[in-house]
Design a protein around this motif. Structure first.
Motif, PDB file in Angstrom:
ATOM      1  N   GLN A 287      -2.332  44.852 -21.521  1.00  0.00           N
ATOM      2  CA  GLN A 287      -2.913  45.919 -22.340  1.00  0.00           C
ATOM      3  C   GLN A 287      -2.880  45.582 -23.826  1.00  0.00           C
ATOM      4  O   GLN A 287      -3.801  45.933 -24.570  1.00  0.00           O
ATOM      5  N   ARG A 288      -1.847  44.885 -24.267  1.00  0.00           N
ATOM      6  CA  ARG A 288      -1.679  44.618 -25.685  1.00  0.00           C
ATOM      7  C   ARG A 288      -2.363  43.341 -26.152  1.00  0.00           C
ATOM      8  O   ARG A 288      -2.640  43.190 -27.352  1.00  0.00           O
ATOM      9  N   ASN A 289      -2.651  42.417 -25.251  1.00  0.00           N
ATOM     10  CA  ASN A 289      -3.057  41.079 -25.688  1.00  0.00           C
ATOM     11  C   ASN A 289      -4.398  40.583 -25.168  1.00  0.00           C
ATOM     12  O   ASN A 289      -4.946  39.634 -25.740  1.00  0.00           O
ATOM     13  N   VAL A 290      -4.907  41.152 -24.106  1.00  0.00           N
ATOM     14  CA  VAL A 290      -6.141  40.652 -23.501  1.00  0.00           C
ATOM     15  C   VAL A 290      -7.301  41.541 -23.902  1.00  0.00           C
ATOM     16  O   VAL A 290      -7.214  42.778 -23.823  1.00  0.00           O
ATOM     17  N   THR A 291      -8.386  40.925 -24.337  1.00  0.00           N
ATOM     18  CA  THR A 291      -9.578  41.658 -24.698  1.00  0.00           C
ATOM     19  C   THR A 291     -10.738  41.215 -23.815  1.00  0.00           C
ATOM     20  O   THR A 291     -10.744  40.085 -23.303  1.00  0.00           O
ATOM     21  N   PRO A 292     -11.721  42.091 -23.587  1.00  0.00           N
ATOM     22  CA  PRO A 292     -12.861  41.698 -22.758  1.00  0.00           C
ATOM     23  C   PRO A 292     -13.573  40.484 -23.318  1.00  0.00           C
ATOM     24  O   PRO A 292     -13.681  40.312 -24.538  1.00  0.00           O
ATOM     25  N   ALA A 293     -14.058  39.643 -22.413  1.00  0.00           N
ATOM     26  CA  ALA A 293     -14.767  38.432 -22.840  1.00  0.00           C
ATOM     27  C   ALA A 293     -16.084  38.789 -23.517  1.00  0.00           C
ATOM     28  O   ALA A 293     -16.706  39.791 -23.195  1.00  0.00           O
TER      29      ALA A 293
END
Length: 293
Positions: A287-293
């Motif tokens: 939740q804190r580190n991954v963003t949608p491609a």
């Protein structure tokens, strides 16, 4: 999916409700209900996996993906749609969760089955999942569980990293001294199991891949975000970059980050509290580190 269900129905007489379950999944994109099918493969898996009963396997709602191993065992999967808060308008993050690429790492598959029981938590429900708890069923179900698949190929050295044709055979011969447990195959994606993973990446377009292994007791990471420091008692410690590995292929060359969870034991699962803690820490990091491609 429907045609895969028809083939399996032919192989497994008496599984009369299986076609309905698989067809429903294909039509709606949601997981099959828990009571939809008898899941005859679960009896074989329960005999081998630690702390996974046949009933728990059935309740996981995994279904045949349509792909099969070299020996014809279905590669099982479950697709789980996100339950995003109404009105956000944001596309959910997509996570591909894999277990059992190496058949002798029994806990890697068992852990994924345990996590499938925890998909009802709010943090998990905010994500869209494709889950395959056992990528290498032939290795797991061999007379003695083995790292490689039925054709003797290490699936985690069979992905098409750049320069594979030169680097993978050379590394196998020189660095491993032609260790048969680490044979990369004669060409990349030569195996139905590695092809399924590659096809799943292409179709599902994950923002993150989580691959569970054992027994190094660490976290590894390939990709752009800052790696996680720890999940539970597992701390970040890179284990290396290898020709044909999933982390090398996806995290470094396809720019889809890969978390590799290395459990401390291949035969015995961590305590339930540790399984839960790894799960919670992983979801928080996503939740804190991954963003949608």
């Amino acid at each position: 999916m429907m045609f895969a269900g028809i083939r399996l129905l032919t192989l497994l007489p008496g599984a009369a409700t299986l076609l309905l379950a698989v067809s429903a999944t294909a039509a709606t994109g949601t997981a099959a209900p828990k009571s939809a099918a008898p899941a005859p493969w679960c009896d074989r898996l329960a005999d081998r996996l630690p702390k996974v009963s046949a009933a728990a396997c059935r309740e996981s709602a995994v279904v045949p993906s349509g792909a099969k191993s070299n020996l014809g065992f279905p590669i099982l999967e479950r697709d789980i749609a996100a339950s995003a808060p109404a009105g956000t308008g944001a596309a959910p993050l997509r996570v591909l969760l894999l277990g059992g690429i190496h058949g002798d790492e029994l806990t890697a598959s068992a852990l994924v089955f345990h996590w499938l029981k925890q998909m009802d938590t709010p943090a998990a429900q905010s994500l869209q999942w494709k889950v395959a708890p056992l990528v290498n069923p032939d290795g797991l179900l061999a007379a003695k569980p083995q790292r490689v698949n039925a054709r003797g190929v290490d699936l985690n050295r069979n992905f098409p990293t750049p320069g594979w044709q030169q680097e993978a055979p050379r590394y196998w011969a020189k660095a491993t001294r032609s260790d048969p447990r680490r044979f990369p195959g004669k060409k990349p994606l030569s195996e139905p199991e590695s092809r399924w993973v590659n096809d799943a990446i292409e179709r599902f377009q994950p923002d993150l891949i989580v691959s569970v292994h054992a027994p190094y007791g660490v976290l590894d990471f390939d990709g752009k975000p800052e790696p996680p420091r720890s999940f539970g008692h597992l701390s970040y410690r890179p284990v290396g970059v290898y020709p044909g590995s999933l982390g090398n292929y996806s995290g470094r060359h396809k720019q889809v980050p890969v978390i590799t969870i290395e459990l401390p034991h291949a035969q015995a699962l961590p305590p339930d509290a540790e399984i839960e803690r790894i799960w919670r820490d992983m979801l928080l990091w996503i939740q804190r580190n991954v963003t949608p491609a």
